[in-house]
Write a protein that holds these residues in place. Sequence first.
Motif, PDB file in Angstrom:
ATOM      1  N   ASP A  30       0.810  -1.235   0.000  1.00 60.67           N
ATOM      2  CA  ASP A  30       0.000   0.000   0.000  1.00 60.67           C
ATOM      3  C   ASP A  30       0.844   1.287   0.000  1.00 60.67           C
ATOM      4  N   SER A  31       2.090   1.202  -0.446  1.00 60.02           N
ATOM      5  CA  SER A  31       2.973   2.379  -0.394  1.00 60.02           C
ATOM      6  C   SER A  31       2.755   3.334  -1.562  1.00 60.02           C
ATOM      7  N   ARG A  32       2.143   2.845  -2.634  1.00 54.28           N
ATOM      8  CA  ARG A  32       1.960   3.639  -3.863  1.00 54.28           C
ATOM      9  C   ARG A  32       3.290   4.149  -4.420  1.00 54.28           C
ATOM     10  N   CYS A  33       4.337   3.372  -4.253  1.00 56.85           N
ATOM     11  CA  CYS A  33       5.663   3.821  -4.719  1.00 56.85           C
ATOM     12  C   CYS A  33       5.981   3.355  -6.136  1.00 56.85           C
ATOM     13  N   GLY A  34       5.053   2.678  -6.785  1.00 54.35           N
ATOM     14  CA  GLY A  34       5.323   2.121  -8.115  1.00 54.35           C
ATOM     15  C   GLY A  34       5.838   3.150  -9.117  1.00 54.35           C
ATOM     16  N   LYS A  35       5.163   4.298  -9.196  1.00 54.92           N
ATOM     17  CA  LYS A  35       5.556   5.319 -10.207  1.00 54.92           C
ATOM     18  C   LYS A  35       6.932   5.871  -9.890  1.00 54.92           C
ATOM     19  N   SER A  36       7.153   6.132  -8.624  1.00 51.34           N
ATOM     20  CA  SER A  36       8.438   6.694  -8.216  1.00 51.34           C
ATOM     21  C   SER A  36       9.570   5.705  -8.536  1.00 51.34           C
ATOM     22  N   ILE A  37       9.342   4.437  -8.264  1.00 49.41           N
ATOM     23  CA  ILE A  37      10.360   3.412  -8.568  1.00 49.41           C
ATOM     24  C   ILE A  37      10.593   3.350 -10.078  1.00 49.41           C
ATOM     25  N   ASP A  38       9.511   3.303 -10.832  1.00 44.00           N
ATOM     26  CA  ASP A  38       9.642   3.161 -12.286  1.00 44.00           C
ATOM     27  C   ASP A  38      10.265   4.383 -12.953  1.00 44.00           C
ATOM     28  N   SER A  39      10.312   5.519 -12.243  1.00 48.86           N
ATOM     29  CA  SER A  39      10.881   6.719 -12.870  1.00 48.86           C
ATOM     30  C   SER A  39      12.417   6.688 -12.848  1.00 48.86           C
ATOM     31  N   ALA A  40      13.002   5.730 -12.142  1.00 48.17           N
ATOM     32  CA  ALA A  40      14.478   5.662 -12.094  1.00 48.17           C
ATOM     33  C   ALA A  40      15.025   5.165 -13.421  1.00 48.17           C
ATOM     34  N   LYS A  41      16.281   5.519 -13.673  1.00 49.10           N
ATOM     35  CA  LYS A  41      16.914   5.103 -14.933  1.00 49.10           C
ATOM     36  C   LYS A  41      17.179   3.599 -14.919  1.00 49.10           C
ATOM     37  N   PHE A  42      17.504   3.064 -13.747  1.00 46.17           N
ATOM     38  CA  PHE A  42      17.876   1.649 -13.639  1.00 46.17           C
ATOM     39  C   PHE A  42      17.209   1.111 -12.375  1.00 46.17           C
ATOM     40  N   VAL A  43      16.442   0.031 -12.530  1.00 49.18           N
ATOM     41  CA  VAL A  43      15.719  -0.526 -11.369  1.00 49.18           C
ATOM     42  C   VAL A  43      16.250  -1.928 -11.067  1.00 49.18           C
ATOM     43  N   LEU A  44      16.667  -2.109  -9.820  1.00 49.02           N
ATOM     44  CA  LEU A  44      17.205  -3.408  -9.390  1.00 49.02           C
ATOM     45  C   LEU A  44      16.219  -4.043  -8.413  1.00 49.02           C
ATOM     46  N   ARG A  45      15.981  -5.328  -8.559  1.00 51.01           N
ATOM     47  CA  ARG A  45      15.069  -6.038  -7.657  1.00 51.01           C
ATOM     48  C   ARG A  45      15.735  -7.315  -7.156  1.00 51.01           C
ATOM     49  N   CYS A  46      15.144  -7.871  -6.099  1.00 51.96           N
ATOM     50  CA  CYS A  46      15.744  -9.043  -5.461  1.00 51.96           C
ATOM     51  C   CYS A  46      14.826 -10.255  -5.544  1.00 51.96           C
ATOM     52  N   ASN A  47      15.392 -11.392  -5.914  1.00 50.06           N
ATOM     53  CA  ASN A  47      14.736 -12.695  -5.755  1.00 50.06           C
ATOM     54  C   ASN A  47      13.425 -12.875  -6.506  1.00 50.06           C
ATOM     55  N   LEU A  48      13.416 -12.505  -7.763  1.00 48.97           N
ATOM     56  CA  LEU A  48      12.265 -12.733  -8.649  1.00 48.97           C
ATOM     57  C   LEU A  48      10.933 -12.399  -7.962  1.00 48.97           C
ATOM     58  N   PRO A  49      10.767 -11.172  -7.503  1.00 51.16           N
ATOM     59  CA  PRO A  49       9.545 -10.842  -6.762  1.00 51.16           C
ATOM     60  C   PRO A  49       8.354 -10.680  -7.703  1.00 51.16           C
ATOM     61  N   PRO A  50       7.138 -10.967  -7.233  1.00 47.46           N
ATOM     62  CA  PRO A  50       5.972 -10.738  -8.092  1.00 47.46           C
ATOM     63  C   PRO A  50       5.740  -9.233  -8.291  1.00 47.46           C
ATOM     64  N   LEU A  51       5.322  -8.837  -9.503  1.00 48.28           N
ATOM     65  CA  LEU A  51       5.146  -7.411  -9.811  1.00 48.28           C
ATOM     66  C   LEU A  51       3.745  -7.083 -10.290  1.00 48.28           C
ATOM     67  N   LYS A  52       3.170  -8.012 -11.030  1.00 51.18           N
ATOM     68  CA  LYS A  52       1.946  -7.671 -11.765  1.00 51.18           C
ATOM     69  C   LYS A  52       0.726  -7.532 -10.862  1.00 51.18           C
ATOM     70  N   SER A  53      -0.351  -7.143 -11.474  1.00 50.29           N
ATOM     71  CA  SER A  53      -1.697  -6.937 -10.904  1.00 50.29           C
ATOM     72  C   SER A  53      -1.652  -6.180  -9.584  1.00 50.29           C
ATOM     73  N   ASP A  54      -1.949  -6.866  -8.479  1.00 53.09           N
ATOM     74  CA  ASP A  54      -2.137  -6.167  -7.203  1.00 53.09           C
ATOM     75  C   ASP A  54      -0.933  -5.347  -6.752  1.00 53.09           C
ATOM     76  N   TYR A  55       0.259  -5.737  -7.180  1.00 57.58           N
ATOM     77  CA  TYR A  55       1.464  -5.123  -6.614  1.00 57.58           C
ATOM     78  C   TYR A  55       1.967  -3.911  -7.386  1.00 57.58           C
ATOM     79  N   GLN A  56       1.629  -3.862  -8.672  1.00 56.29           N
ATOM     80  CA  GLN A  56       2.241  -2.882  -9.578  1.00 56.29           C
ATOM     81  C   GLN A  56       2.205  -1.441  -9.047  1.00 56.29           C
ATOM     82  N   GLU A  57       1.054  -1.036  -8.524  1.00 54.84           N
ATOM     83  CA  GLU A  57       0.898   0.343  -8.053  1.00 54.84           C
ATOM     84  C   GLU A  57       1.898   0.662  -6.922  1.00 54.84           C
ATOM     85  N   HIS A  58       2.273  -0.352  -6.182  1.00 56.40           N
ATOM     86  CA  HIS A  58       3.104  -0.130  -4.996  1.00 56.40           C
ATOM     87  C   HIS A  58       4.597  -0.411  -5.219  1.00 56.40           C
ATOM     88  N   VAL A  59       4.892  -1.286  -6.178  1.00 55.85           N
ATOM     89  CA  VAL A  59       6.310  -1.644  -6.372  1.00 55.85           C
ATOM     90  C   VAL A  59       6.811  -1.361  -7.783  1.00 55.85           C
TER      91      VAL A  59
END
Length: 313
Positions: free
Chosen positions: A115-144
């Motif tokens: 529920d952080s709503r940080c998805g847009k802020s994260i996606d605005s970076a030039k390079f995005v790094l994530r850990c351990n194949l996390p789920p992104l789609k549907s419910d999570y997208q807005e937040h991550v």
Amino acid sequence: LIILCLGSLLTTVTWYWLDDVEFSKLPCPKKGPGKLSDICKGCRSRLRRKCNGFDTAIITQENTRIGTKLVYDGDEKKTLKVTREIFHVFAKEHPFETKRLDKCALVGNGGILTDSRCGKSIDSAKFVLRCNLPPLKSDYQEHVGVKTDLVTANPSILLKKYGSLMNRRRPFVESLQSYGNALLVLPAFSYSFNTDVSLRAAYTIEDSGSPAQPVFFNPGYLRNLSIFWRTEGLKPRRLSTGFIMTSLALEICDNVELYGFWPFGNHPYELYPLSNHYYDDMKVSPMHAMPAEFNILLRLHSEGVLKLHLGNC
Ligand code: CDP
């Protein structure tokens, strides 16, 4: 009531650290008075000098020749000689841009992202790094967010979620679609039991025509990083994935912004209970010392070396 009191105590202690950092204990060289950014440059360049993740974090055909004896960083008694077959799966050259990246978002998997709503802020970076194949789609997208340039894949996930890739590989290949053509970093040479499953993951990606780019963590780099942080007083049995990626991001990016790093049970501001991950409540491995790592991240944040996002966006 007890949870609320403990949560509020934790928050107070944490903000006390932020406000009243003991600079002498920082993992940066101690210098005379100067702008914070000067001190921070020292910290980054020391990482670069001692660990050189830029050239060595990822195994390449340039830094690891056929016949090299790789020493597993998690079990130094075990070694593996690089055969011609394994060599051909290595990246041809180091995968990072030679010019430092302007802004990177490194996304940890903490429940604080829910529920952080940080998805847009994260996606605005030039390079995005994530850990351990996390789920992104549907419910999570807005937040991550969804943008992914690099994602790590711990072999334990390949074991649990994809049956060690011994049978059908399609679910694994389909799950990779979320990450597009991201670099998929496998710690294939940390423990000998990780090697075969990691190589199977790389072969599966190649054979299926998936755009993901499998690469392998260099055990020599992981060992140097562990020694680097040990000399700074951080002595977990193993550094967490997020902390390893933070160290690497500090070498390859000018600005590092961290999301999803909060290894505590209650939200920092609103104090409600959090799950360990934003997508499940699997417990932290006893090999890690995430609160001690977080203490260092807080210090780096208060020095301006990186930016920790703890609130909602
Ligand atoms: O592979 P590892 O167990 O280290 O990581 P994970 O549980 O998949 O989470 C990825 C990273 O997010 C961790 O390595 C931590 O650095 C960070 N994290 C955190 O700070 N707080 C949490 N509650 C969970 C993860």
